[in-house]
Scaffold this active site. Structure first.
Site: not given
Ligand code: 5GP
Ligand code: MG
Ligand code: MG
Length: 177
Positions: A39-40, A95-96, A99, A127, A148, A161
């Site tokens: 949903k991000g 994408e939001d 990470d 990140k 975070f 959100r």
């Molecule tokens: P990745 O597979 O890139 O490690 O994970 C990405 C997902 O992890 C993002 O779409 C998000 O949902 C969540 N995520 C990663 N970092 C953060 C953060 O700092 N805050 C929040 N709220 N969600 C995060």
């Molecule tokens: Mg996302």
């Molecule tokens: Mg989340």
């Protein structure tokens, strides 16, 4: 507070101008298809769509990654798939935040098998760890520190959100120091 509402709006406009230049408005592939990852990404996606000078269509996917709550494993399950066939279309994943990049790299591989004409990514936030992944992200809003963050679509346990800005969460909130 890490990124203000004004900074988000400015950056979104900037990204929209770059993206609009890449996709001709009357392409044979049809309108640019924005694929938002629920949903991000919803806040960013709607603001981006409004800022784009080219016509777009909006589709959504929901994925959940297995693993601990703080790090993703790269094993992803589709909770909600696309309603439409994307073969032959220009697809832009919205994408939001990236990470580890594992979720996105899985998603890219999955969508590529559906034979879109093109497949690119725009993310509002990235990140430092994301830089270690093989995922090529053409459009990045802000590179942020390894903290975070919440707000503007990003949650902590489904909360925050609705904040119009992006902030870091005090460790107190999640039971840390
Ligand atoms: P990745 O597979 O890139 O490690 O994970 C990405 C997902 O992890 C993002 O779409 C998000 O949902 C969540 N995520 C990663 N970092 C953060 C953060 O700092 N805050 C929040 N709220 N969600 C995060
Ligand atoms: Mg996302
Ligand atoms: Mg989340």
């Amino acid at each position: 507070m890490l990124i203000t509402e004004e900074q988000i709006a400015e950056k979104t406009q900037e990204l929209a101008e770059i993206i609009a230049k890449r996709y001709p408005p009357d392409a044979a592939e049809g309108d640019l298809l924005l694929v938002g990852v629920l949903k991000g990404a919803i806040f960013f996606m709607t603001d981006l769509a409004k800022a784009l000078s080219i016509p777009t269509q909006l589709e959504f996917m929901a994925v959940s990654s297995y693993g601990s709550s703080t790090s993703s494993s790269g094993v992803v399950r589709i909770m909600k798939d696309l309603d439409k066939d994307i073969a032959g279309r220009n697809v832009l994943i919205v994408e939001d935040i990236i990470d580890s990049g594992l979720t996105l790299s899985w998603l890219m591989r999955n969508l590529k098998t559906r034979n879109p004409a093109s497949l690119e990514v725009v993310t509002l936030l990235r990140k430092p760890d994301a830089l270690k992944t093989p995922v090529e992200v053409a459009n990045v809003g802000f590179d942020i520190p390894n903290e975070f963050v919440v707000g503007y679509g990003l949650d902590y346990a489904e909360r925050y959100r609705d904040l119009p800005y992006i902030g870091t969460l005090h460790p107190r909130v999640y039971g840390g120091e």
